[in-house]
Scaffold this active site. Structure first.
Site, PDB file in Angstrom:
ATOM      1  N   GLY A   1       0.804  -1.214   0.000  1.00  0.00           N
ATOM      2  CA  GLY A   1       0.000   0.000   0.000  1.00  0.00           C
ATOM      3  C   GLY A   1       0.840   1.269   0.000  1.00  0.00           C
ATOM      4  O   GLY A   1       0.308   2.360   0.197  1.00  0.00           O
TER       5      GLY A   1
ATOM      6  N   GLU B   1       4.697   2.965   8.288  1.00  0.00           N
ATOM      7  CA  GLU B   1       4.341   1.743   9.017  1.00  0.00           C
ATOM      8  C   GLU B   1       5.495   1.288   9.905  1.00  0.00           C
ATOM      9  O   GLU B   1       5.291   0.865  11.046  1.00  0.00           O
ATOM     10  CB  GLU B   1       3.963   0.631   8.036  1.00  0.00           C
ATOM     11  CG  GLU B   1       2.610   0.831   7.375  1.00  0.00           C
ATOM     12  CD  GLU B   1       2.312  -0.197   6.312  1.00  0.00           C
ATOM     13  OE1 GLU B   1       1.122  -0.409   6.032  1.00  0.00           O
ATOM     14  OE2 GLU B   1       3.252  -0.783   5.741  1.00  0.00           O
TER      15      GLU B   1
END
Length: 228
Positions: free
Chosen positions: A101, A107
């Protein structure tokens, strides 16, 4: 709802049951996390939970805000109690590839500031070894074509990730992504070290010894804890 989507839903909704009142929760990115956020928002509304979310992408921020979840940035919080995120591939040692993504940098920042990291996946993502999913490498735009050539010379089979319009995809941090088509990653630690030592690489999608547990959706939920 097809089998894979149903497994994602099951994993995401189960993960929402792990959240307790007063927690600071890292909110990952992706289709499986969407189910987690929807179920978490329902619990907040139904149970009056006091939750603060820390997001890993603009996409997740927009989704969480739409559900009324209170958000803070990673720099505003002293720490994150638990992060729930997806993964593109997970091996039997609970190492993973993430970044499908295009949110791998944020992240990883959120993950490394979390006391506990839990990944939610469907069973198609769980493999003996990593490499089936292309490995994302986030790179600065300047000199990126030279990096592509260097990766090609190293037999890493690189490709710039592109948008539907054919232009190079730009991450939330303004960088490009080069996907490495590797088939199988025999020595993930060595590959991670090589990428980390390469000038122009911002971050890579190998998340090694990051996940504390993985929840695999299915007819029965499977939870695998990382061995110390």
């Amino acid at each position: 709802m097809d089998k894979q989507t149903e497994q994602k839903r099951a994993a995401g909704e189960y993960a929402a049951s792990l959240i307790e009142d007063g927690m600071v929760v890292g909110l990952g990115t992706g289709s499986t996390v969407k189910f987690f956020i929807e179920r978490l928002a329902a619990r907040i509304n139904q149970e009056g939970l006091d939750i603060v979310g820390v997001t890993t992408s603009r996409q997740t921020s927009s989704l969480a805000k739409g559900w009324g979840i209170k958000l803070k940035s990673v720099d505003e919080m002293p720490g994150i109690d638990i992060t729930i995120d997806g993964a593109d591939e997970v091996d039997v040692a609970l190492n993973g590839i993430k970044g499908g993504g295009a949110a791998l940098l944020f992240e990883k920042i959120v993950a490394l500031n979390s006391s506990r990291n839990v990944w939610i996946i469907d069973e198609s993502k769980y493999h003996p070894k990593l490499g089936t999913f292309p490995l994302p490498v986030e790179v600065v735009p300047y000199g990126s074509h030279q990096l592509l050539k260097r990766f090609a010379d190293a037999d890493l089979h690189p490709q710039f990730r592109r948008n539907a319009d054919g232009l190079r995809l730009t991450t939330d941090a303004g960088n490009y992504i080069i996907d490495l088509q590797l088939t199988e990653i025999t020595h993930p630690q060595a590959l991670a070290y090589y990428l980390e030592q390469t000038i122009g690489v911002v971050e890579h999608g190998l998340f090694l010894q990051v996940a504390d547990a993985v929840i695999i959706g299915g007819d029965d939920i499977t939870i695998i804890e990382r061995q110390a």
